[in-house]
Design an enzyme around this catalytic site. Structure first.
Site, PDB file in Angstrom:
ATOM      1  N   ILE A  75      16.389  -6.328   1.951  1.00  0.00           N
ATOM      2  CA  ILE A  75      14.988  -5.980   1.863  1.00  0.00           C
ATOM      3  C   ILE A  75      14.564  -5.976   0.399  1.00  0.00           C
ATOM      4  O   ILE A  75      15.212  -5.346  -0.449  1.00  0.00           O
ATOM      5  CB  ILE A  75      14.729  -4.595   2.478  1.00  0.00           C
ATOM      6  CG1 ILE A  75      15.181  -4.576   3.949  1.00  0.00           C
ATOM      7  CG2 ILE A  75      13.261  -4.205   2.362  1.00  0.00           C
ATOM      8  CD1 ILE A  75      15.170  -3.187   4.559  1.00  0.00           C
ATOM      9  N   CYS A  76      13.491  -6.683   0.110  1.00  0.00           N
ATOM     10  CA  CYS A  76      12.974  -6.730  -1.259  1.00  0.00           C
ATOM     11  C   CYS A  76      12.088  -5.520  -1.502  1.00  0.00           C
ATOM     12  O   CYS A  76      11.049  -5.347  -0.874  1.00  0.00           O
ATOM     13  CB  CYS A  76      12.196  -8.024  -1.486  1.00  0.00           C
ATOM     14  SG  CYS A  76      11.484  -8.137  -3.149  1.00  0.00           S
ATOM     15  N   MET A  77      12.526  -4.673  -2.430  1.00  0.00           N
ATOM     16  CA  MET A  77      11.761  -3.505  -2.855  1.00  0.00           C
ATOM     17  C   MET A  77      11.915  -3.374  -4.359  1.00  0.00           C
ATOM     18  O   MET A  77      12.848  -3.922  -4.952  1.00  0.00           O
ATOM     19  CB  MET A  77      12.284  -2.223  -2.173  1.00  0.00           C
ATOM     20  CG  MET A  77      12.259  -2.236  -0.669  1.00  0.00           C
ATOM     21  SD  MET A  77      13.160  -0.810  -0.003  1.00  0.00           S
ATOM     22  CE  MET A  77      12.296   0.547  -0.782  1.00  0.00           C
TER      23      MET A  77
ATOM     24  N   THR B   5       7.044  -8.743   2.570  1.00  0.00           N
ATOM     25  CA  THR B   5       8.185  -8.685   1.666  1.00  0.00           C
ATOM     26  C   THR B   5       9.325  -9.516   2.211  1.00  0.00           C
ATOM     27  O   THR B   5       9.411  -9.766   3.420  1.00  0.00           O
ATOM     28  CB  THR B   5       8.662  -7.225   1.480  1.00  0.00           C
ATOM     29  OG1 THR B   5       9.697  -7.185   0.489  1.00  0.00           O
ATOM     30  CG2 THR B   5       9.199  -6.652   2.777  1.00  0.00           C
TER      31      THR B   5
END
Length: 259
Positions: free
Chosen positions: A86-88, A121
């Site tokens: 997950i892109c955060m 995302t």
């Protein structure tokens, strides 16, 4: 040297993390690897995820806390693709932007908050609120059975682990999940509650695959396939209508009379 710093930092964080997390979040490092942490996030209140139990993994780099961890959520949620990074801003997608003062608790609280939003995302998916509510309702079943793969008699690339990994990391939660399934008459093969309307769109089996390798059955795909089925049954009617429209347009362009 950096690995020792990471191990020392994570060991210290584990000693105090219970005091820094809200009751809806819990986490611990794997017994085999201090750099691998397992978490369970309760669905944020007043969202379609509210009743969900979301299990995932944080994998920390050797140079933590100077770079963030890989963040994945294993439980199908309708918000994140199961077992995908997950892109955060607080994940390994942005190593230069990671603040060394951030801790595991910071990351997990941020993930819970991010889950409640709809920002596009990498690692994110789209689903309707009805789909997300259904996945939330089946999340305990999915975690403890790996999507029903506990009934697999033979191992294959498409079979899950039968909930073994979840049971190893969360034995008490797993026991509570099985008790919850029994008290709510949940079919352990499908995750459906007894008496559920199998024809209801809101009760379609969605995205219950993930790391187990089970097929993802999406309501959007079902609707698309239903549309294709209608087109197949009426292909001659459609073809005739298209031909008539084409001839009509050609005659209008040529200035011919329609009489």
């Amino acid at each position: 040297m950096s690995l020792k710093v990471a191990q020392k930092r994570l060991t210290r964080e584990y000693q105090t993390i219970a005091d820094k997390l809200p009751p809806s979040i819990t986490a611990h490092p794997s017994d085999k690897n201090i750099l691998e942490w397992h978490y369970i996030i309760g669905g944020p209140k007043d969202t379609p995820y509210a009743d969900g139990q979301y299990w995932g993994v944080l994998t920390f780099p050797d140079n933590y806390p100077f770079s963030g961890p890989t963040v994945v959520m294993k439980t199908p949620s309708g918000r994140f693709e199961p077992s995908k990074r997950i892109c955060m801003s607080i994940s390994d997608f942005h190593p230069k932007g990671f603040n060394p003062t951030w801790e595991v608790s910071t990351i997990l609280i941020g993930l819970q908050s991010f889950m409640a939003g709809n920002e596009a995302t990498t690692g994110g998916v789209y689903a309707s609120n009805a789909e997300r509510k259904l996945l939330a309702d089946r999340s305990r079943w999915w975690n403890s059975t790996a999507g029903g793969s506990h009934l697999e008699k033979t191992s294959s690339s498409k079979a899950g682990d039968g909930g073994k990994r979840f049971r190893e990391e969360w034995p008490e939660v797993d026991k509570a999940n099985w008790e919850w399934m029994a008290s709510n008459d949940v079919d352990t093969a499908t995750g459906r509650r007894a008496g559920a309307d199998k024809n209801s769109c809101a009760k379609t089996s969605l995205g219950l695959g993930g790391s187990s390798g089970h097929n993802v059955v999406d309501a959007v795909v079902q609707q698309r396939d239903a549309g294709r089925g209608w087109m197949s049954r009426h292909k001659y009617l459609i073809a005739g209508a298209l031909l008539f429209t084409y001839v009509l347009i050609a005659r209008l362009i040529n200035g011919d009379s329609l009489a």
